[in-house]
Design an enzyme around this catalytic site. Structure first.
Site, PDB file in Angstrom:
ATOM      1  N   CYS A   1      -1.913  -6.159   1.526  1.00  0.00           N
ATOM      2  CA  CYS A   1      -1.172  -6.027   2.780  1.00  0.00           C
ATOM      3  C   CYS A   1      -2.070  -6.286   3.969  1.00  0.00           C
ATOM      4  CB  CYS A   1      -0.593  -4.625   2.913  1.00  0.00           C
ATOM      5  SG  CYS A   1       0.077  -3.995   1.399  1.00  0.00           S
TER       6      CYS A   1
ATOM      7  N   SER B   1       6.035   3.267  -7.369  1.00  0.00           N
ATOM      8  CA  SER B   1       6.554   1.916  -7.166  1.00  0.00           C
ATOM      9  C   SER B   1       6.587   1.174  -8.495  1.00  0.00           C
ATOM     10  CB  SER B   1       5.654   1.164  -6.177  1.00  0.00           C
ATOM     11  OG  SER B   1       6.077  -0.166  -6.056  1.00  0.00           O
TER      12      SER B   1
ATOM     13  N   THR C   1      24.392   1.119  -2.086  1.00  0.00           N
ATOM     14  CA  THR C   1      24.690   0.809  -3.495  1.00  0.00           C
ATOM     15  C   THR C   1      23.377   0.623  -4.243  1.00  0.00           C
ATOM     16  OG1 THR C   1      26.733  -0.229  -2.842  1.00  0.00           O
ATOM     17  CG2 THR C   1      25.882  -0.827  -5.021  1.00  0.00           C
TER      18      THR C   1
HETATM   19  N1  PLP Z   1       1.050   2.944  -1.611  1.00  0.00           N
HETATM   20  C1  PLP Z   1       0.035   2.369  -2.272  1.00  0.00           C
HETATM   21  C2  PLP Z   1      -1.162   3.197  -2.645  1.00  0.00           C
HETATM   22  C3  PLP Z   1       0.104   1.014  -2.625  1.00  0.00           C
HETATM   23  O1  PLP Z   1      -0.911   0.451  -3.286  1.00  0.00           O
HETATM   24  C4  PLP Z   1       1.250   0.268  -2.263  1.00  0.00           C
HETATM   25  C5  PLP Z   1       1.330  -1.186  -2.539  1.00  0.00           C
HETATM   26  O2  PLP Z   1       0.400  -1.928  -2.312  1.00  0.00           O
HETATM   27  C6  PLP Z   1       2.296   0.928  -1.584  1.00  0.00           C
HETATM   28  C7  PLP Z   1       2.164   2.262  -1.278  1.00  0.00           C
HETATM   29  C8  PLP Z   1       3.553   0.213  -1.209  1.00  0.00           C
HETATM   30  O3  PLP Z   1       4.393   0.050  -2.319  1.00  0.00           O
HETATM   31  P1  PLP Z   1       5.574  -1.044  -2.281  1.00  0.00           P
HETATM   32  O4  PLP Z   1       4.923  -2.377  -2.326  1.00  0.00           O
HETATM   33  O5  PLP Z   1       6.399  -0.743  -3.497  1.00  0.00           O
HETATM   34  O6  PLP Z   1       6.342  -0.803  -1.019  1.00  0.00           O
END
Ligand code: PLP
Length: 388
Positions: free
Chosen positions: A325, A199, A237
């Site tokens: 999250c 990411s 796109t």
């Molecule tokens: N996987 C891990 C280990 C993460 O820390 C995160 C983000 O907090 C994600 C996946 C999700 O990534 P994105 O925010 O780019 O969807």
């Protein structure tokens, strides 16, 4: 009041050089990369340049990189793509009990559709035992997915060993490397990886863009249907400015990673030592050594993580309680429960993650403010009264 940002694991500020690289692709070079005239070809060229940079950082080939809308999409793509394309071979997936929600919730979705999932336990430091992976493999296992490093407690998993086990068993291996790529060395060949999620916003790139590495020859079902972008693997796109920014962020990470990891490790260790020395009844969560250079996760007994977080915010210090999250939820973090913390300690945990703009003075200020806040909250805490 100068704000101190200590939540680099949630997201990083976009690097000024990245912003500079993005801007022309929002203005003059706005073309659609599928267009055959010059505007389109300019955009296409920029995407391919970024793809080469991302591939180079992880030891992959350009054609093995598919750009996505972020880490979550890359994780979904890997899990759904493998399971849907390989259903005839089996319906069993092995993962860990401390994965990010992007993996854990996708597994739950697949379970509801008849797939069987083994969630491996972890030890007190959050480590998966490669022997447990070996034992969990059945004739129906089609995928092993274990994260490279945990986003909450920073523990770095033994994925090279797990990759070897997967390869010997002829099973696809995926790793969510969202917290490691750009921060510590990641090489998809050394790690025997078939699929890897990245990411951009965790490495000073823009939000809403990421990538899935897909080793050549991997049988994977497409997830987004429509146009022929990304070699027909991901329609829509392309997010040209985002991808260009991602490429620039990766280029900068490659130049600075080793030195920066050393600097962050020293800030991290000062912070850990200071907290454990200055506040009694505290513990470090995660592995003391096999740990991300930027991660501090502590449980402070008799206080709520949320109260500490809000009180620190009033002093201009931004930290998190577990992963960003999950912070709106009142349930304790599944990761802290999986390493064996009782509910009270899981609720009293704080994650502080340092990064590019963290200074010695920032650490000193946190070490001055946090003990004061913990003492104030403890004085009002019914938990401390019942302990006494
Ligand atoms: N996987 C891990 C280990 C993460 O820390 C995160 C983000 O907090 C994600 C996946 C999700 O990534 P994105 O925010 O780019 O969807």
């Amino acid at each position: 009041m100068r704000r101190i940002y200590l939540d680099y694991a949630a997201t990083t500020p976009t690097h000024p050089e990245v912003v500079k690289a993005i801007l022309p692709y929002l203005t003059d070079s706005f073309g659609n990369p599928s267009s055959i005239y010059s505007y389109g070809q300019e955009a296409k060229g920029a995407i391919e340049e970024a793809r080469a940079k991302v591939a180079d950082l992880i030891g992959a080939r350009s054609e093995e990189i598919v750009f996505t809308s972020g880490g979550t999409e890359a994780d979904n793509f890997a899990l759904k793509g493998i399971t849907f394309a390989n259903e005839s071979k089996g319906n069993h997936i092995i993962t860990s009990s401390i994965e990010h929600h992007a993996i854990a919730e996708t597994c739950k979705f697949l379970e509801r559709r008849g797939f069987s999932i083994t969630y491996l336990p972890v030890d007190e430091y959050g480590l998966v035992d490669p022997d447990d992976v070996k034992k969990a493999i059945t004739g129906k296992t089609i995928l092993i997915s274990v994260m490279h490093a945990n986003n909450e407690i920073g523990t770095i998993e033994p994925i090279a060993e797990i990759g070897k086990i997967a390869k010997e068993a002829g099973i696809y291996f995926h790793s969510d490397a969202v917290q490691t790529v750009g921060h510590i060395p990641v090489d998809v060949n050394e790690l025997e990886m078939n699929l890897l999620s990245i990411s951009a916003h965790k490495l000073y790139g823009p939000k809403g863009v990421g990538a899935l590495y897909i080793r050549k020859g991997t049988k994977l079902a497409s997830f987004m249907h429509g146009g022929e972008q990304e070699r027909r693997r991901r329609a829509s796109t392309e997010n040209v400015p985002g991808i260009v920014g991602f490429g620039k962020a990766v280029e900068l990470a490659q130049q600075e990673m080793n030195k920066e990891a050393e600097r962050l490790t020293s800030l991290r260790d000062r912070l850990i030592k200071g907290i454990l020395e200055r506040i009694d009844h505290t513990r470090l969560n995660g592995h003391p050594i096999k740990r991300l250079p930027n991660n501090v996760n502590v449980s402070i007994d008799f206080v709520e993580g949320e109260s500490m977080c809000l009180n620190l915010d009033l002093e201009g210090i931004c930290v998190s309680t577990g992963s960003a999250c999950s912070s709106p939820s009142l349930e304790p973090s599944h990761v802290l429960l999986a390493i064996g913390l009782p509910h009270e300690q899981a609720h009293g945990s704080l994650r502080l993650t340092v990064g590019k703009w963290t200074t010695d003075e920032d650490i000193e200020r946190v070490l001055e403010v946090l003990p004061r806040i913990a003492a104030k909250l403890r004085a009002m805490s019914p938990l401390l009264k019942s302990y006494r």
